[in-house]
Design a protein around this motif. Structure first.
Motif, PDB file in Angstrom:
ATOM      1  N   MET A   1      11.452   8.671  11.602  1.00  0.00           N
ATOM      2  CA  MET A   1      10.041   8.388  11.815  1.00  0.00           C
ATOM      3  C   MET A   1       9.267   8.433  10.487  1.00  0.00           C
ATOM      4  SD  MET A   1       7.901   7.613  14.074  1.00  0.00           S
ATOM      5  CE  MET A   1       6.198   7.587  14.391  1.00  0.00           C
ATOM      6  N   LEU A   2       9.610   9.399   9.656  1.00  0.00           N
ATOM      7  CA  LEU A   2       8.934   9.530   8.370  1.00  0.00           C
ATOM      8  C   LEU A   2       9.215   8.330   7.472  1.00  0.00           C
ATOM      9  CD1 LEU A   2       7.120  11.290   6.634  1.00  0.00           C
ATOM     10  CD2 LEU A   2       9.155  12.448   5.798  1.00  0.00           C
ATOM     11  N   VAL A   3      10.428   7.793   7.563  1.00  0.00           N
ATOM     12  CA  VAL A   3      10.778   6.615   6.761  1.00  0.00           C
ATOM     13  C   VAL A   3       9.939   5.422   7.200  1.00  0.00           C
ATOM     14  CG1 VAL A   3      12.629   4.987   6.235  1.00  0.00           C
ATOM     15  CG2 VAL A   3      13.098   7.434   6.298  1.00  0.00           C
ATOM     16  N   LEU A   4       9.778   5.243   8.500  1.00  0.00           N
ATOM     17  CA  LEU A   4       8.959   4.142   9.022  1.00  0.00           C
ATOM     18  C   LEU A   4       7.501   4.288   8.591  1.00  0.00           C
ATOM     19  CD1 LEU A   4       8.920   1.617  10.785  1.00  0.00           C
ATOM     20  CD2 LEU A   4       8.472   3.095  12.735  1.00  0.00           C
ATOM     21  N   GLN A   5       6.993   5.493   8.627  1.00  0.00           N
ATOM     22  CA  GLN A   5       5.621   5.753   8.200  1.00  0.00           C
ATOM     23  C   GLN A   5       5.462   5.473   6.707  1.00  0.00           C
ATOM     24  OE1 GLN A   5       4.338   9.682   9.191  1.00  0.00           O
ATOM     25  NE2 GLN A   5       2.435   9.518   8.065  1.00  0.00           N
ATOM     26  N   THR A   6       6.434   5.848   5.911  1.00  0.00           N
ATOM     27  CA  THR A   6       6.384   5.596   4.468  1.00  0.00           C
ATOM     28  C   THR A   6       6.423   4.105   4.176  1.00  0.00           C
ATOM     29  OG1 THR A   6       7.476   7.706   4.057  1.00  0.00           O
ATOM     30  CG2 THR A   6       7.483   6.102   2.267  1.00  0.00           C
ATOM     31  N   LEU A   7       7.295   3.372   4.860  1.00  0.00           N
ATOM     32  CA  LEU A   7       7.366   1.922   4.675  1.00  0.00           C
ATOM     33  C   LEU A   7       6.063   1.242   5.095  1.00  0.00           C
ATOM     34  CD1 LEU A   7      10.993   1.173   5.885  1.00  0.00           C
ATOM     35  CD2 LEU A   7      10.117   1.152   3.542  1.00  0.00           C
ATOM     36  N   SER A   8       5.460   1.726   6.152  1.00  0.00           N
ATOM     37  CA  SER A   8       4.180   1.187   6.607  1.00  0.00           C
ATOM     38  C   SER A   8       3.082   1.434   5.580  1.00  0.00           C
ATOM     39  CB  SER A   8       3.814   1.818   7.950  1.00  0.00           C
ATOM     40  OG  SER A   8       2.581   1.345   8.397  1.00  0.00           O
ATOM     41  N   ALA A   9       3.086   2.608   4.979  1.00  0.00           N
ATOM     42  CA  ALA A   9       2.087   2.913   3.950  1.00  0.00           C
ATOM     43  C   ALA A   9       2.279   2.029   2.721  1.00  0.00           C
ATOM     44  CB  ALA A   9       2.168   4.387   3.561  1.00  0.00           C
ATOM     45  N   TYR A  10       3.544   1.783   2.339  1.00  0.00           N
ATOM     46  CA  TYR A  10       3.811   0.878   1.218  1.00  0.00           C
ATOM     47  C   TYR A  10       3.398  -0.550   1.543  1.00  0.00           C
ATOM     48  CZ  TYR A  10       6.270   4.298  -1.624  1.00  0.00           C
ATOM     49  OH  TYR A  10       6.574   5.369  -2.409  1.00  0.00           O
ATOM     50  N   LEU A  11       3.607  -0.973   2.779  1.00  0.00           N
ATOM     51  CA  LEU A  11       3.174  -2.304   3.208  1.00  0.00           C
ATOM     52  C   LEU A  11       1.667  -2.447   3.066  1.00  0.00           C
ATOM     53  CD1 LEU A  11       3.885  -5.039   4.595  1.00  0.00           C
ATOM     54  CD2 LEU A  11       3.372  -3.894   6.747  1.00  0.00           C
ATOM     55  N   CYS A  12       0.960  -1.409   3.457  1.00  0.00           N
ATOM     56  CA  CYS A  12      -0.490  -1.428   3.319  1.00  0.00           C
ATOM     57  C   CYS A  12      -0.895  -1.514   1.856  1.00  0.00           C
ATOM     58  CB  CYS A  12      -1.098  -0.188   3.967  1.00  0.00           C
ATOM     59  SG  CYS A  12      -2.887  -0.094   3.820  1.00  0.00           S
ATOM     60  N   ALA A  13      -0.243  -0.728   1.025  1.00  0.00           N
ATOM     61  CA  ALA A  13      -0.607  -0.690  -0.391  1.00  0.00           C
ATOM     62  C   ALA A  13      -0.248  -1.971  -1.123  1.00  0.00           C
ATOM     63  CB  ALA A  13       0.066   0.502  -1.063  1.00  0.00           C
ATOM     64  N   LEU A  14       0.877  -2.578  -0.776  1.00  0.00           N
ATOM     65  CA  LEU A  14       1.365  -3.722  -1.531  1.00  0.00           C
ATOM     66  C   LEU A  14       0.980  -5.080  -0.960  1.00  0.00           C
ATOM     67  CD1 LEU A  14       4.940  -2.395  -2.349  1.00  0.00           C
ATOM     68  CD2 LEU A  14       2.934  -2.433  -3.837  1.00  0.00           C
ATOM     69  N   VAL A  15       0.651  -5.148   0.328  1.00  0.00           N
ATOM     70  CA  VAL A  15       0.342  -6.431   0.947  1.00  0.00           C
ATOM     71  C   VAL A  15      -1.097  -6.475   1.475  1.00  0.00           C
ATOM     72  CG1 VAL A  15       0.958  -8.031   2.798  1.00  0.00           C
ATOM     73  CG2 VAL A  15       2.752  -6.824   1.560  1.00  0.00           C
ATOM     74  N   VAL A  16      -1.438  -5.524   2.321  1.00  0.00           N
ATOM     75  CA  VAL A  16      -2.748  -5.561   2.978  1.00  0.00           C
ATOM     76  C   VAL A  16      -3.881  -5.371   1.975  1.00  0.00           C
ATOM     77  CG1 VAL A  16      -4.193  -4.443   4.713  1.00  0.00           C
ATOM     78  CG2 VAL A  16      -1.770  -4.794   5.170  1.00  0.00           C
ATOM     79  N   THR A  17      -3.763  -4.411   1.081  1.00  0.00           N
ATOM     80  CA  THR A  17      -4.829  -4.144   0.123  1.00  0.00           C
ATOM     81  C   THR A  17      -5.093  -5.317  -0.824  1.00  0.00           C
ATOM     82  OG1 THR A  17      -4.477  -1.767   0.278  1.00  0.00           O
ATOM     83  CG2 THR A  17      -5.629  -2.561  -1.676  1.00  0.00           C
ATOM     84  N   PRO A  18      -4.080  -5.922  -1.451  1.00  0.00           N
ATOM     85  CA  PRO A  18      -4.372  -7.098  -2.296  1.00  0.00           C
ATOM     86  C   PRO A  18      -4.942  -8.276  -1.502  1.00  0.00           C
ATOM     87  CG  PRO A  18      -2.233  -6.216  -2.849  1.00  0.00           C
ATOM     88  CD  PRO A  18      -2.689  -5.500  -1.623  1.00  0.00           C
ATOM     89  N   LEU A  19      -4.473  -8.458  -0.274  1.00  0.00           N
ATOM     90  CA  LEU A  19      -4.999  -9.541   0.555  1.00  0.00           C
ATOM     91  C   LEU A  19      -6.480  -9.334   0.849  1.00  0.00           C
ATOM     92  CD1 LEU A  19      -4.477 -12.081   2.292  1.00  0.00           C
ATOM     93  CD2 LEU A  19      -3.985 -10.535   4.187  1.00  0.00           C
ATOM     94  N   PHE A  20      -6.847  -8.135   1.250  1.00  0.00           N
ATOM     95  CA  PHE A  20      -8.249  -7.843   1.529  1.00  0.00           C
ATOM     96  C   PHE A  20      -9.091  -7.909   0.255  1.00  0.00           C
ATOM     97  CE2 PHE A  20      -6.955  -6.793   5.691  1.00  0.00           C
ATOM     98  CZ  PHE A  20      -8.086  -6.692   6.477  1.00  0.00           C
ATOM     99  N   ALA A  21      -8.539  -7.481  -0.869  1.00  0.00           N
ATOM    100  CA  ALA A  21      -9.274  -7.562  -2.146  1.00  0.00           C
ATOM    101  C   ALA A  21      -9.561  -9.018  -2.500  1.00  0.00           C
ATOM    102  CB  ALA A  21      -8.488  -6.884  -3.253  1.00  0.00           C
TER     103      ALA A  21
END
Length: 91
Positions: A1-21
């Motif tokens: 579960m922790l691995v999935l949460q970590t991957l989700s956080a990286y997805l947010c940092a690397l994909v969602v944040t630049p897209l929204f910016a």
């Protein structure tokens, strides 16, 4: 579960944040008031917090936003979740 949460956080940092910016940068050109890109910024916070594993949010002092006037909102910088949290909570 922790691995999935970590991957989700990286997805947010690397994909969602630049897209929204990128979207906010495009919206800032025609919208000088900041009304529309502020809504996109709030949406960014609302998406990033659950992706990073935040389960709930407790806000103290919400009544201060009901009165007119300027505010200074500061984070204690305890984590990398401070910016999306502030963007999600502030009107």
């Amino acid at each position: 579960m922790l691995v999935l949460q970590t991957l989700s956080a990286y997805l947010c940092a690397l994909v969602v944040t630049p897209l929204f910016a990128f979207v906010i940068g495009l919206m800032a050109i025609p919208d000088r008031s900041g009304r529309w890109w502020a809504l996109v910024l709030q949406r960014w916070g609302k998406i990033c917090l659950p992706m990073a594993g935040s389960r709930g949010l407790l806000v103290e002092g919400e009544a201060a936003f009901d009165t007119p006037g300027g505010r200074v909102v500061m984070a204690n910088h305890q984590s990398h979740l401070d910016p999306p949290t502030i963007c999600h909570v502030c009107p």
